[in-house]
Design a protein around this motif. Structure first.
Motif, short mmCIF file in Angstrom:
data_model
loop_
_atom_site.label_atom_id
_atom_site.label_comp_id
_atom_site.label_asym_id
_atom_site.label_seq_id
_atom_site.Cartn_x
_atom_site.Cartn_y
_atom_site.Cartn_z
N ASP A 1 0.78 -1.25 0.00
CA ASP A 1 0.00 0.00 0.00
C ASP A 1 0.81 1.29 0.00
O ASP A 1 0.28 2.34 -0.32
N LYS A 2 2.09 1.26 0.38
CA LYS A 2 2.91 2.47 0.31
C LYS A 2 4.38 2.09 0.39
O LYS A 2 4.73 1.00 0.83
N ALA A 3 5.23 3.02 -0.06
CA ALA A 3 6.67 2.80 0.02
C ALA A 3 7.38 4.14 -0.02
O ALA A 3 6.89 5.10 -0.60
N VAL A 4 8.54 4.20 0.61
CA VAL A 4 9.38 5.39 0.56
C VAL A 4 10.17 5.34 -0.74
O VAL A 4 10.85 4.37 -1.03
N VAL A 5 10.04 6.39 -1.55
CA VAL A 5 10.74 6.43 -2.84
C VAL A 5 12.01 7.26 -2.79
O VAL A 5 12.80 7.22 -3.72
N GLY A 6 12.20 8.01 -1.73
CA GLY A 6 13.42 8.79 -1.60
C GLY A 6 13.42 9.61 -0.33
O GLY A 6 12.36 9.87 0.26
N ILE A 7 14.61 10.02 0.09
CA ILE A 7 14.78 10.86 1.28
C ILE A 7 15.62 12.06 0.86
O ILE A 7 16.73 11.89 0.33
N TYR A 8 15.07 13.26 1.07
CA TYR A 8 15.68 14.49 0.57
C TYR A 8 15.53 15.60 1.60
O TYR A 8 14.83 15.46 2.59
#
Length: 102
Positions: free
Chosen positions: A63-70
Motif C-alpha cells: 500500500d505504500k513505500a518510501v521512494v526517496g529521502i531528501y
C-alpha cells in the motif's frame, strides 16, 4: 592622537547542523497504471528501471513505500512534480512528504 582598538568579539557558531531530511512516500491505488508509476520513479526520482519496478511492486503489495529521502524543498518539489504528471494523465496517484525519524 591615541590609537584606540575596538572591543569586538568574533562569535563562532558551533551549532551548525545538517538540514532535516524528509521521506517522499508513494501510495497504492487501484487506478494508476503500473507502467506510469515506473515511469514517474525513473523520470522524477531517478531510479533505475529495475529499482523502479521493485518499488512499484512493493507499493502494490504493501500500500505504500518510501521512494526517496531528501531535504524539504527537494522532497516537496519531487512530490509536486510527480503529482502534476499524474493529474495530467488523469491518474489519482498520491504522494506525501514526512519528516524522517532520527
Amino acid at each position: 592622537m591615541p590609537t584606540s582598538q575596538s572591543q569586538i568579539k568574533e562569535r563562532q557558531r558551533t551549532d551548525i547542523r545538517e538540514p532535516r531530511r524528509y521521506k517522499v512516500i508513494i501510495y497504492n491505488d487501484d487506478f494508476t497504471a503500473m507502467d506510469f508509476v515506473v515511469m514517474v520513479l525513473v523520470q522524477v526520482f531517478f531510479k533505475s528501471e529495475e529499482e523502479a519496478n521493485a518499488l512499484m511492486l512493493k507499493v502494490h503489495h504493501s500500500d505504500k513505500a518510501v521512494v526517496g529521502i531528501y531535504t524539504y524543498d527537494i522532497a516537496v518539489s519531487k512530490a509536486r512534480k510527480a503529482t502534476n504528471m499524474a493529474r495530467e494523465k488523469g491518474f489519482p496517484l498520491r504522494l506525501s512528504v514526512e519528516p524522517e525519524e532520527t
